[in-house]
Design a protein around this motif. Structure first.
Motif, short mmCIF file in Angstrom:
data_model
loop_
_atom_site.label_atom_id
_atom_site.label_comp_id
_atom_site.label_asym_id
_atom_site.label_seq_id
_atom_site.Cartn_x
_atom_site.Cartn_y
_atom_site.Cartn_z
N ASP A 75 5.83 57.04 -44.66
CA ASP A 75 6.22 55.94 -45.54
C ASP A 75 5.03 55.26 -46.20
O ASP A 75 5.18 54.25 -46.90
N GLY A 76 3.83 55.78 -45.95
CA GLY A 76 2.63 55.21 -46.54
C GLY A 76 1.98 54.12 -45.71
O GLY A 76 0.88 53.66 -46.03
N ALA A 77 2.67 53.68 -44.65
CA ALA A 77 2.12 52.62 -43.80
C ALA A 77 0.89 53.13 -43.05
O ALA A 77 0.90 54.22 -42.48
N ILE A 78 -0.18 52.32 -43.04
CA ILE A 78 -1.43 52.69 -42.37
C ILE A 78 -1.39 52.20 -40.93
O ILE A 78 -1.00 51.05 -40.66
N ALA A 79 -1.80 53.06 -40.00
CA ALA A 79 -1.89 52.67 -38.59
C ALA A 79 -3.20 53.17 -38.00
O ALA A 79 -3.70 54.23 -38.40
N ASP A 80 -3.75 52.41 -37.09
CA ASP A 80 -4.91 52.84 -36.32
C ASP A 80 -4.39 53.70 -35.17
O ASP A 80 -3.61 53.22 -34.33
N VAL A 81 -4.83 54.95 -35.09
CA VAL A 81 -4.23 55.90 -34.15
C VAL A 81 -5.09 56.14 -32.92
O VAL A 81 -4.80 57.05 -32.14
N VAL A 82 -6.15 55.34 -32.70
CA VAL A 82 -6.95 55.47 -31.49
C VAL A 82 -7.00 54.15 -30.73
O VAL A 82 -7.10 53.07 -31.32
N LEU A 83 -6.92 54.25 -29.41
CA LEU A 83 -7.02 53.07 -28.56
C LEU A 83 -8.47 52.58 -28.52
O LEU A 83 -9.41 53.36 -28.72
N GLY A 84 -8.65 51.31 -28.23
CA GLY A 84 -9.99 50.76 -28.16
C GLY A 84 -9.97 49.24 -28.19
O GLY A 84 -8.97 48.62 -27.79
N TYR A 85 -11.06 48.67 -28.67
CA TYR A 85 -11.21 47.22 -28.70
C TYR A 85 -11.52 46.75 -30.13
O TYR A 85 -12.08 47.48 -30.94
N ASP A 86 -11.19 45.49 -30.39
CA ASP A 86 -11.44 44.92 -31.71
C ASP A 86 -12.90 44.57 -31.94
O ASP A 86 -13.34 44.46 -33.08
N ASN A 87 -13.65 44.38 -30.85
CA ASN A 87 -15.03 43.94 -31.02
C ASN A 87 -15.95 44.64 -30.03
O ASN A 87 -15.50 45.30 -29.08
N LEU A 88 -17.24 44.50 -30.25
CA LEU A 88 -18.26 45.15 -29.43
C LEU A 88 -18.16 44.75 -27.97
O LEU A 88 -18.34 45.58 -27.07
N ALA A 89 -17.85 43.48 -27.71
CA ALA A 89 -17.84 42.98 -26.33
C ALA A 89 -16.90 43.78 -25.44
O ALA A 89 -17.19 44.01 -24.26
N GLY A 90 -15.76 44.22 -25.99
CA GLY A 90 -14.83 45.00 -25.19
C GLY A 90 -15.44 46.28 -24.67
O GLY A 90 -15.26 46.65 -23.50
N TYR A 91 -16.19 46.97 -25.53
CA TYR A 91 -16.80 48.25 -25.14
C TYR A 91 -17.93 48.04 -24.11
O TYR A 91 -18.15 48.89 -23.25
N VAL A 92 -18.61 46.90 -24.22
CA VAL A 92 -19.71 46.61 -23.29
C VAL A 92 -19.19 46.10 -21.95
O VAL A 92 -19.62 46.56 -20.88
N ASP A 93 -18.23 45.19 -22.00
CA ASP A 93 -17.77 44.51 -20.78
C ASP A 93 -16.67 45.26 -20.04
O ASP A 93 -16.53 45.09 -18.82
N HIS A 94 -15.90 46.06 -20.75
CA HIS A 94 -14.77 46.76 -20.12
C HIS A 94 -14.76 48.23 -20.55
O HIS A 94 -13.81 48.71 -21.18
#
Length: 383
Positions: A75-94
């Motif tokens: 339908d043309g709707a855009i979706a982010d298809v990978v799990l993760g974090y919105d910001n750098l802190a998530g990748y560093v802290d968790h």
């Protein structure tokens, strides 16, 4: 694609998917910005690659991480298809390997030990009695250097990192580059190259966890259709280490040679391998073996949105992980709580624990003979 790579394109057509490209775009765009700063003051960059058809990828220099991969549906709707974090802190802290480059050795090495040319090496144990994805301070926790960022018919970023001799117990100074390239048709290529000054072992891949319906959707990813062109897989012991056997998938819940929902067999406690992995957490021995050019390793389709992902690789195996250890303790993008079944990983690679199994494809790399692995995430829409 050339040679046997034509098989994957034929499969996409057979299963009714079409390229996201449509009319040729004039160019794909690359841009760079600051993503944040680590506690020691190190700046982390974010590079966004964007194609005109709506596909885009955002890469962090921390861990050479694929932070987002966005694609349109039917339908043309855009979706982010990978799990993760919105910001750098998530990748560093968790840390949870979301989208990172894993190395020096992706997957598990039994007992954190291997021998090379008669010498024994010990690696950190970070997976109970095993070394996993480099041993806890691997490539996923390094800040990579930006070598180049380019727009054009193919938008790209080249990242580099030097792992010194003895780093986490591995021999040899290893100079590594990871190149992310997005073309006008929406195919994201990830090319790894590593050069060593001593004999060593190398196994690099990307650890994206996919949900083609969009990360964090309530229904998870278990209803999506998975195809893996592999007649055999490597069964594991209770520590998730391959036994050395190549077991035929025919007649078992591991047969994904034709499209099947991920959930099929996921709770089949009659299969000791499903019990050992708490679901699927197994390496599949691809029928294609090692190839000069990327060929099909896996195909995933979300019938509701129409999004299709083809994973292509030059490597002989692909680890299929059904998100079994996502336990609701991690809050990811947009405040989404990630739980078991919310996404799956499809990791092209050498076989797990290959240095301890002489019958497996060797992971050895020598001076003057660089390691290379090229993989592609090719997105399309089913008609």
């Amino acid at each position: 694609m050339m040679g046997r790579g034509k098989v994957s394109l034929g499969l996409a057509i057979l299963l009714g998917s079409t390229s996201l490209g449509g009319q040729a775009a004039s160019a794909a765009e690359a841009s760079q910005e600051v993503a944040g700063t680590l506690a020691d003051g190190t700046s982390v960059q974010a590079i966004t690659l964007k194609a005109a058809n709506g596909v885009s990828a955002r890469i962090l220099t921390y861990g050479a991480t694929l932070q987002t991969l966005k694609a349109p549906g039917r339908d043309g709707a855009i979706a982010d298809v990978v799990l993760g974090y919105d910001n750098l802190a998530g990748y560093v802290d968790h840390p949870n390997y979301f989208g990172v480059t894993v190395g020096r050795y992706a997957n598990r090495i039994a007992g954190g030990a291997f021998a090379l040319d008669g010498k024994s090496y010990r690696l950190p144990l970070n997976d109970k009695t095993n070394s996993l994805h480099g041993g806890g301070k691997g490539f996923d926790k390094q800040v990579w250097k930006v070598v180049s960022v380019k727009s054009g018919p193919v938008a790209s970023v080249v990242l580099s990192h030097v792992s010194p001799d003895g780093d986490s117990g591995y021999p040899g100074s290893l100079a590594t580059t990871v190149t992310y390239s997005l073309d006008e048709a929406g195919a994201l290529t990830i090319a790894f190259e590593a050069k060593t000054d001593k004999p060593t072992i190398v196994n690099l891949t990307n650890h994206a966890i996919f949900n083609l319906a969009g990360e964090g959707v309530p229904q998870g990813a278990m209803g999506q259709l998975l195809t893996i062109p592999a007649s055999a897989y490597t069964p594991v012991d209770d520590k998730l280490i391959p036994t050395g056997e190549l077991r035929q998938v025919a007649g078992s819940v591991f047969d994904f040679r034709a499209p099947r929902p991920v959930a099929d067999g996921l709770r089949d406690g009659r299969d000791p391998q499903i019990v050992a992995g708490r679901g699927y957490d197994h390496n599949f021995a691809l029928d294609k073996g090692v190839t000069a050019r990327p060929e099909l390793a896996a195909r995933l389709e979300d019938a509701a949105s129409g999004r299709v992902l083809e994973v292509l690789s030059t490597e002989p195996g692909v680890q299929f992980y059904s998100g079994n250890f996502l336990d609701g303790t991690l809050v990811g993008k947009q405040g989404h709580l990630y739980r078991m079944g919310d996404g799956i990983a499809l990791e092209p690679q050498k076989f797990p624990d290959a240095p301890n199994h002489p019958t497996f494809v060797s992971a050895r790399v020598d001076p003057g003979k660089p390691y290379r692995h090229t993989m592609i995430y090719r997105l399309s829409v089913a008609r």
